[in-house]
Write an enzyme that holds these catalytic residues in place. Structure first.
Site, mmCIF file in Angstrom:
data_model
loop_
_atom_site.group_PDB
_atom_site.id
_atom_site.type_symbol
_atom_site.label_atom_id
_atom_site.label_comp_id
_atom_site.label_asym_id
_atom_site.label_seq_id
_atom_site.Cartn_x
_atom_site.Cartn_y
_atom_site.Cartn_z
ATOM 1 N N ARG A 74 -31.284 18.100 45.354
ATOM 2 C CA ARG A 74 -29.991 18.771 45.355
ATOM 3 C C ARG A 74 -28.955 17.908 46.045
ATOM 4 O O ARG A 74 -29.274 17.011 46.818
ATOM 5 C CB ARG A 74 -30.082 20.130 46.034
ATOM 6 C CG ARG A 74 -30.451 20.075 47.505
ATOM 7 C CD ARG A 74 -30.262 21.430 48.184
ATOM 8 N NE ARG A 74 -30.784 22.552 47.415
ATOM 9 C CZ ARG A 74 -30.052 23.616 47.077
ATOM 10 N NH1 ARG A 74 -28.793 23.706 47.435
ATOM 11 N NH2 ARG A 74 -30.583 24.598 46.401
ATOM 12 N N LYS A 106 -24.482 29.554 49.244
ATOM 13 C CA LYS A 106 -23.591 30.676 48.926
ATOM 14 C C LYS A 106 -23.536 31.684 50.070
ATOM 15 O O LYS A 106 -22.509 32.276 50.338
ATOM 16 C CB LYS A 106 -24.084 31.379 47.655
ATOM 17 C CG LYS A 106 -23.544 30.745 46.390
ATOM 18 C CD LYS A 106 -23.925 31.557 45.171
ATOM 19 C CE LYS A 106 -25.102 30.919 44.501
ATOM 20 N NZ LYS A 106 -25.478 31.500 43.223
ATOM 21 N N GLU A 164 -27.005 32.312 39.280
ATOM 22 C CA GLU A 164 -27.046 33.738 39.537
ATOM 23 C C GLU A 164 -25.615 34.149 39.890
ATOM 24 O O GLU A 164 -25.005 33.540 40.772
ATOM 25 C CB GLU A 164 -27.993 34.036 40.714
ATOM 26 C CG GLU A 164 -28.125 35.525 40.892
ATOM 27 C CD GLU A 164 -29.013 35.954 42.053
ATOM 28 O OE1 GLU A 164 -29.672 35.114 42.678
ATOM 29 O OE2 GLU A 164 -29.007 37.172 42.312
#
Ligand code: ATP
Ligand code: MG
Length: 598
Positions: free
Chosen positions: A296, A306, A55
C-alpha cells in the site's frame, strides 16, 4: 475533459515489445496473457479485467488513488476492462454520500469505468446478495459451512492459540439443522449476534483466517441500496471473491494485509466449484480469479486510514472531508491538485511488494511539474506594502506586456497596468538590509517584474515606527523591465533583485488561505501515540491579499501561479466579488530547508 485522459503511457513512444515489464504485476499479466490463461476478448486479445472495490464508508484518499491508477492503468495498457465496484456489505457504516463522492473522485482521476477504452462498468456487491445466499446454502449442503451459536465473547475465548486449536461446539451439527437456522437468520427470526454462518475449514490452522471464518452475521440495518430486504450481511472474505468471480475479474489486486486471506479466497471458490462441472446438477464451475497483493501507499506527514480521517472531520479539526489540507481526493481536488499530477505521481512511485513510506515531497513535486506547464501566471501580493513612485505623473497609467505562461508560448501575453501607487510584498523591503538582500531598500534599485526599475528614496512610518509606505523613483528607460542596451550590446545597467507588485488602482482584494501540511511530524503519532498531537498549528492562515485584476472572473477550480509565491486555486467558498484562493503548493519545497535547520 479531453486532457483528463492524456496518460503518461500514451505520450511515450510505441511500446517496445522486447522491453522487460516494469513491475511485477505487469510480469504476471504478460505471462498470463501469453498463455491465454484467462481466455480472450471477442476480438482475440487476451483478457485482462481489473477492478477498484471501495467500501462506501468514507471519502477516498491518496492511497486509494494509487489503487485506482494501478488497476485502471493496467486495463488501459493491456487493452482490458476496469470496473468500479462498491463493496457495500456493511450497512452500519455505509452511506449514499460516500457512494457519490467516490464515483465523482474515480471519474475525476480519469478512470472512466463507463466510457471509453477501459469501460468495464459500475457494480455493487449488494446486487449479488441473492446469488451469494444461494451459494452459501450450497456450502451448507456440502457440509462446508455451519451455523454457529456462540456469542462473540465465546468465539473470541475459543479462538485458540498458535499451538491450541479453536473450538466450536456447533461444528458437527446436522446439515439440516444448519440449513433451517440459516433460513431463519434470513427470515429475521433472530436478533443481532445470536448466530453466524461459518465456513468449516480447519480449527487448528496456523493461519487464523482459516479457523472456520464467519461468512454471515445478523445485522438488522437498512442498507442504502437494498433497503430492508436483508437482515444478515456477508463478511468481506466470503463476499469479495464472489464479487470478483461474478464480474469475470482476472487479476484481483489488493494490498499486502490480505496475503493471509488469499488461501481463504481460493478456498471459497474451490468449495463452490466442488462437485460442479459438465453434467453436474449443481451447474458449471464458477470463474476463479487470481488475488495478487502489492504494498500500500504510505506517505510522510500524512495519515490515511479512513478511521483517522473521519475523526479529524468529526472533531472539527478540519472543515470537512474535502478540507483542502486533507489527503482525501476531494481535499486534493479542492486544493488544486490536477488528475495528471496524481496519476504521474502514482506512475512515478511504481508498485512493489515491499512496504515503504514515500516522501510527500514527491507528490508535491508532481503537482509543481504539472502546474508549471499549465498554470497561467498572475501577480498578487499577500502582505501588502504601499509604494509611491514620486516621479510618476499623478494620473498617468501605462499598459505593459505580461507573459501569461513562459512555459507555454501559446498562452500569449496580456496587459498589466502600472501607476503611481503600487503594492509590493512587505518582505521584499528592508529598511536596513541584511547582507545579500537584493530587493528593495533605501538607495537600492530593483526590477518590478514586467514593468520598470525603481529605486527607494525614503519611507513613511507610523507612530510606532513601522514602515507603512515606501517612496521611490522609477527609471523611464527601463520600460518592460529591462535596461536599455549599450553600444557594446550589453544592458547599460543591472539589478540583482526582481519583485512582483500590483497596481493600487486596479488590484482586487480576495481571501487567500495560506495552506500548509496538516501534520508537522513526518510520522504523525510517532512521538506520543496520538496523531492528533502532531497537527500542524500553522497549517492554515487567512490573509486578505491584493490580487491581479485579470483574475476578477476566475472560476472555482482554476489554478494560477502567483509569481514568486506559489500556485493558488479558486475555492468553492468564493462569491461574486469575493474570491477565496487556496494555496495549492509553494514554488519550491520549503520544508526541505526547514528540516536542515533543525
Ligand atoms: P483504509 O484502510 O484507509 O480505511 P480501506 O482499505 O478500508 O481504507 P477500502 O474501501 O476497503 O478502503 O479500499 C478499497 C481499495 O483501495 C482496496 O482494494 C484497498 O486495497 C485499496 N487501498 C486502500 N488504501 C490503500 C493504500 N494506502 N494504498 C494502496 N491501495 C489502497
Ligand atoms: Mg481496508
Amino acid at each position: 475533459m479531453a486532457e483528463f485522459y492524456t496518460w503518461r503511457v500514451m505520450t511515450t513512444p510505441a511500446p517496445d515489445n522486447t522491453a522487460k515489464p516494469t513491475n511485477f504485476l505487469k510480469q504476471i499479466i504478460e505471462a498470463d496473457s501469453a498463455a491465454l490463461k484467462w481466455g480472450a476478448w471477442p476480438d482475440g486479445r487476451p483478457k485482462v479485467h481489473t477492478r477498484f472495490p471501495p467500501e462506501p464508508n468514507g471519502y477516498l484518499h491518496i492511497g486509494h488513488a494509487k489503487s485506482i491508477c494501478l488497476n485502471s492503468g493496467l486495463a488501459r495498457e493491456y487493452g482490458g476492462k476496469f470496473n468500479l465496484r462498491f463493496d457495500d456489505t456493511n450497512p452500519a457504516k455505509e452511506e449514499q454520500e460516500y457512494v457519490d463522492s467516490i464515483t465523482s473522485d474515480v471519474k475525476w482521476l480519469g478512470a472512466d469505468y463507463q466510457h471509453g477504452a477501459i469501460a468495464g462498468g459500475l457494480y455493487q456487491a449488494s446486487s449479488y446478495f441473492e446469488q451469494m445466499y444461494q451459494w452459501a446454502e450450497e456450502l451448507i449442503t456440502k457440509g462446508r459451512a455451519y451455523v454457529c451459536e456462540q456469542t462473540a465473547e465465546q468465539v473470541s475465548a475459543n479462538r485458540g492459540t498458535t499451538t491450541a486449536p479453536a473450538v466450536s461446539p456447533f461444528r458437527d451439527r446436522p446439515v439440516e439443522e444448519s440449513l433451517r437456522l440459516f433460513r431463519e437468520m434470513r427470515a429475521g427470526k433472530h436478533p443481532n449476534g445470536k448466530m453466524t454462518l461459518r465456513a468449516k475449514i480447519d480449527l487448528a490452522s496456523p493461519n487464523f483466517v482459516m479457523r472456520d471464518p464467519v461468512m454471515y452475521r445478523i445485522l438488522h440495518e437498512t442498507h442504502h441500496h437494498t433497503g430492508d430486504a436483508w437482515c444478515m450481511y456477508p463478511m468481506y472474505d466470503w463476499a469479495h471473491c464472489l464479487e470478483d468471480s461474478l464480474e469475470g475479474i482476472t487479476h484481483s489486486i489488493c494490498t499486502l494485509e490480505f496475503r493471509n486471506n488469499r488461501p481463504l479466497y481460493d478456498w471459497f471458490i474451490n468449495a463452490i466449484n466442488e462437485g460442479r462441472g459438465e453434467g453436474s446438477s449443481l451447474g458449471k464451475k464458477i470463474h476463479h480469479p487470481q488475488q495478487i497483493e502489492f504494498a500500500r501507499l504510505n506517505l510522510t506527514y500524512t495519515v490515511m486510514s479512513k478511521r483517522f480521517l473521519l475523526k479529524l472531520v468529526e472533531e472539527g479539526r478540519v472543515s470537512g472531508w474535502d478540507d483542502p489540507r486533507m489527503p482525501t481526493i476531494a481535499g486534493l481536488r479542492r486544493r488544486g491538485y490536477t488528475p495528471e499530477s496524481v496519476r504521474n505521481f502514482c506512475e512515478d512511485i511504481g508498485v512493489t511488494t515491499q512496504e515503504s513510506v514515500i516522501d510527500v515531497t514527491r507528490l508535491e513535486n508532481a503537482l509543481r511539474d504539472h502546474l508549471n506547464k499549465v498554470a497561467p501566471r498572475a501577480m498578487s501580493v499577500l502582505r501588502p506594502l504601499k509604494v509611491t513612485i514620486e516621479n510618476w505623473p499623478e494620473d498617468k497609467t501605462d499598459e505593459l506586456d505580461f507573459t501569461i505562461n513562459p512555459e507555454d508560448p501559446s498562452a500569449g501575453t496580456r496587459k498589466v497596468t502600472f501607476g503611481r501607487t503600487i503594492y509590493i510584498e512587505r518582505e521584499d523591503f528592508m529598511e536596513t538590509p541584511v547582507k545579500g538582500f537584493f530587493r528593495l531598500a533605501p538607495g537600492q534599485e530593483v526590477r518590478l517584474r514586467w514593468a520598470y526599475f525603481i529605486t527607494c528614496t525614503g519611507v513613511v512610518k507610523d507612530a510606532s515606527g513601522n514602515v507603512i509606505e515606501v517612496k521611490a523613483t522609477y527609471d523611464p528607460a527601463t520600460r518592460g523591465g529591462d535596461a536599455p542596451v549599450g553600444p557594446d550590446g550589453k544592458p547599460t545597467k543591472k539589478v540583482k533583485g526582481t519583485i512582483h507588485w500590483v497596481n493600487a488602482d486596479r488590484a482586487i482584494t480576495a481571501t487567500v488561505r495560506v495552506l500548509d501540511r496538516l501534520f508537522s511530524a513526518e510520522t504523525p503519532g510517532e512521538r506520543t501515540g496520538n496523531y492528533m498531537d502532531d497537527l500542524n498549528p500553522n497549517s492554515l492562515e487567512n490573509l486578505q491579499g491584493l490580487i491581479d485584476p485579470a483574475l476578477k472572473d476566475a472560476k472555482v477550480g482554476e489554478t494560477y501561479q502567483f509569481e514568486r509565491l506559489g500556485y493558488f486555486c479558486v475555492d468553492k467558498d468564493s462569491k461574486p466579488g469575493a474570491l477565496v484562493f487556496n494555496r495549492t503548493v509553494t514554488l519550491k519545497d520549503t520544508w526541505a530547508k526547514e528540516a536542515k535547520k533543525v
